[in-house]
Design an enzyme around this catalytic site. Structure first.
Site, PDB file in Angstrom:
ATOM      1  N   ASN A  37      41.433  40.188  36.778  1.00 46.64           N
ATOM      2  CA  ASN A  37      40.045  40.268  36.316  1.00 46.64           C
ATOM      3  C   ASN A  37      39.729  38.945  35.619  1.00 46.64           C
ATOM      4  OD1 ASN A  37      37.614  40.814  35.068  1.00 46.64           O
ATOM      5  ND2 ASN A  37      38.462  42.279  33.592  1.00 46.64           N
ATOM      6  N   LYS A  89      36.980  37.945  34.494  1.00 48.89           N
ATOM      7  CA  LYS A  89      35.906  38.090  33.479  1.00 48.89           C
ATOM      8  C   LYS A  89      34.858  36.992  33.646  1.00 48.89           C
ATOM      9  CE  LYS A  89      39.241  40.243  30.465  1.00 48.89           C
ATOM     10  NZ  LYS A  89      39.485  40.769  29.158  1.00 48.89           N
ATOM     11  N   HIS A 103      34.998  48.933  32.586  1.00 50.29           N
ATOM     12  CA  HIS A 103      35.873  48.114  31.740  1.00 50.29           C
ATOM     13  C   HIS A 103      35.425  48.271  30.283  1.00 50.29           C
ATOM     14  CE1 HIS A 103      37.869  44.678  29.941  1.00 50.29           C
ATOM     15  NE2 HIS A 103      38.659  44.664  30.999  1.00 50.29           N
ATOM     16  N   GLU A 154      34.991  46.250  28.072  1.00 46.75           N
ATOM     17  CA  GLU A 154      33.992  45.255  27.640  1.00 46.75           C
ATOM     18  C   GLU A 154      32.591  45.653  28.111  1.00 46.75           C
ATOM     19  OE1 GLU A 154      36.172  41.881  29.090  1.00 46.75           O
ATOM     20  OE2 GLU A 154      37.664  42.220  27.527  1.00 46.75           O
ATOM     21  N   GLU A 185      43.832  50.866  30.047  1.00 42.75           N
ATOM     22  CA  GLU A 185      43.809  49.639  29.257  1.00 42.75           C
ATOM     23  C   GLU A 185      43.527  49.964  27.791  1.00 42.75           C
ATOM     24  OE1 GLU A 185      42.881  46.062  32.011  1.00 42.75           O
ATOM     25  OE2 GLU A 185      41.011  46.810  31.172  1.00 42.75           O
ATOM     26  N   GLY A 239      43.777  41.174  25.596  1.00 41.07           N
ATOM     27  CA  GLY A 239      43.601  39.808  25.103  1.00 41.07           C
ATOM     28  C   GLY A 239      44.206  39.542  23.738  1.00 41.07           C
ATOM     29  N   SER A 278      47.276  42.567  28.012  1.00 43.98           N
ATOM     30  CA  SER A 278      48.281  41.553  27.696  1.00 43.98           C
ATOM     31  C   SER A 278      49.507  41.608  28.604  1.00 43.98           C
ATOM     32  CB  SER A 278      48.686  41.645  26.216  1.00 43.98           C
ATOM     33  OG  SER A 278      47.576  41.349  25.386  1.00 43.98           O
TER      34      SER A 278
HETATM   35  C1  PEP Z   1      41.521  43.048  30.921  1.00 39.20           C
HETATM   36  O1  PEP Z   1      40.551  42.643  30.331  1.00 39.20           O
HETATM   37  O2  PEP Z   1      41.355  43.800  31.892  1.00 39.20           O
HETATM   38  C2  PEP Z   1      42.834  42.650  30.443  1.00 39.20           C
HETATM   39  C3  PEP Z   1      43.826  43.445  30.664  1.00 39.20           C
HETATM   40  O3  PEP Z   1      42.931  41.464  29.748  1.00 39.20           O
HETATM   41  P1  PEP Z   1      44.284  40.753  29.229  1.00 39.20           P
HETATM   42  O4  PEP Z   1      45.275  40.785  30.341  1.00 39.20           O
HETATM   43  O5  PEP Z   1      43.859  39.359  28.884  1.00 39.20           O
HETATM   44  O6  PEP Z   1      44.741  41.520  28.049  1.00 39.20           O
END
Ligand code: PEP
Length: 252
Positions: free
Chosen positions: A10, A12, A97, A99, A167, A173, A213
């Site tokens: 992703n 973003k 997601h 976000e 998630e 992040g 992460s």
């Molecule tokens: C995400 O936003 O879907 C995600 C998992 O981000 P990150 O791997 O940076 O934690």
């Protein structure tokens, strides 16, 4: 039950054209020259979808968007319809997601509606769920995930058109991840909820990704858990080497 792993990136709101094309070409080149036993998906921003589609020509990497509207067309300024994504060559779209849930106040009901529309247009969906840090501290992780699955996964979901991404919001992040035991506990609970909602045959075939992460150094441990069927990767998907090393470490 053997479920082929899905390694999904992703991107973003990152990458202008030159950077995005270079990244996609690097990833496609590495995948082409290897025999990973997994599926790949990359989800660039809307602006790059057409361009990246060309970079992925001849590659087994699927293309996905990061969101979609539920309407086929019409008066929805700034939105993108499922048919438009299909027309661009997308095979997938991420929906719900965290976000989007936070920045755009998206609720389960809307996510469910988007998923139905995406499926009707022939798109596969990656439906995201996960708890906040506060909910985790209050011991509500499994309850929150159960409720999000019940609300946001549509009744027409199949193992083919739907992928679930767990998630934990506090892990996105941040460089923090739950323990492997915690991840497996939540994924097993998600599968149990899917069994109740969609039946055993569908639930046992449906892929449940972990996201939050994921890096080359933790991919092996997290992705070898019985109910973890791949990863949704944010930050590390922006570096071709990291993205590929995650696949290398997690898929045979
Ligand atoms: C995400 O936003 O879907 C995600 C998992 O981000 P990150 O791997 O940076 O934690």
């Amino acid at each position: 039950m053997v479920r082929k792993k899905l390694i999904a990136g992703n991107w973003k709101m990152n990458c202008l054209s030159a950077e995005g094309m270079a990244l996609a070409k690097d990833v496609a080149g590495a995948v082409k020259g290897s025999k990973f036993d997994c599926d790949f998906l990359i989800c660039p921003p809307f602006t790059l979808l057409a361009m990246i589609k060309k970079c992925l020509r001849g590659s087994k990497i699927a293309l996905g968007a990061q969101d979609v509207h539920f309407a086929e067309k019409g008066a929805h300024t700034g939105d993108i319809s499922p048919l438009m994504l299909k027309d661009l060559g997308c095979g997938y779209t991420i929906i719900g997601h965290s976000e989007r849930r936070v920045d755009h106040f998206e609720k389960d009901e809307l996510i469910n509606k988007k998923a139905v529309a995406a499926h009707n247009a022939g798109l596969n969906t990656v439906i995201c769920i996960g708890e906040t840090g506060e909910q985790r501290d209050a011991g509500k992780t499994i309850k929150v995930c159960e409720s999000q699955i019940k609300g946001s996964v549509p009744d027409d979901a199949t193992a083919k058109n739907t992928v679930i991404a767990y998630e934990p919001i506090w892990a996105i992040g941040t460089g923090k991840t739950p323990t492997a035991a915690d991840v497996e506990e939540v994924h097993a609970a998600i599968r149990k909820t899917l069994v109740k909602k969609l039946g055993k045959a569908t639930a046992n075939k449906m892929r449940i990704l972990y996201g939050g992460s994921v890096k080359p150094n933790n991919a092996k441990e997290l992705l070898s858990l019985p109910d973890v069927d791949g990863a949704l990767i944010g930050g590390a998907s922006l570096k071709a080497e990291d993205f590929i090393n995650i696949a290398k470490n997690a898929c045979k």
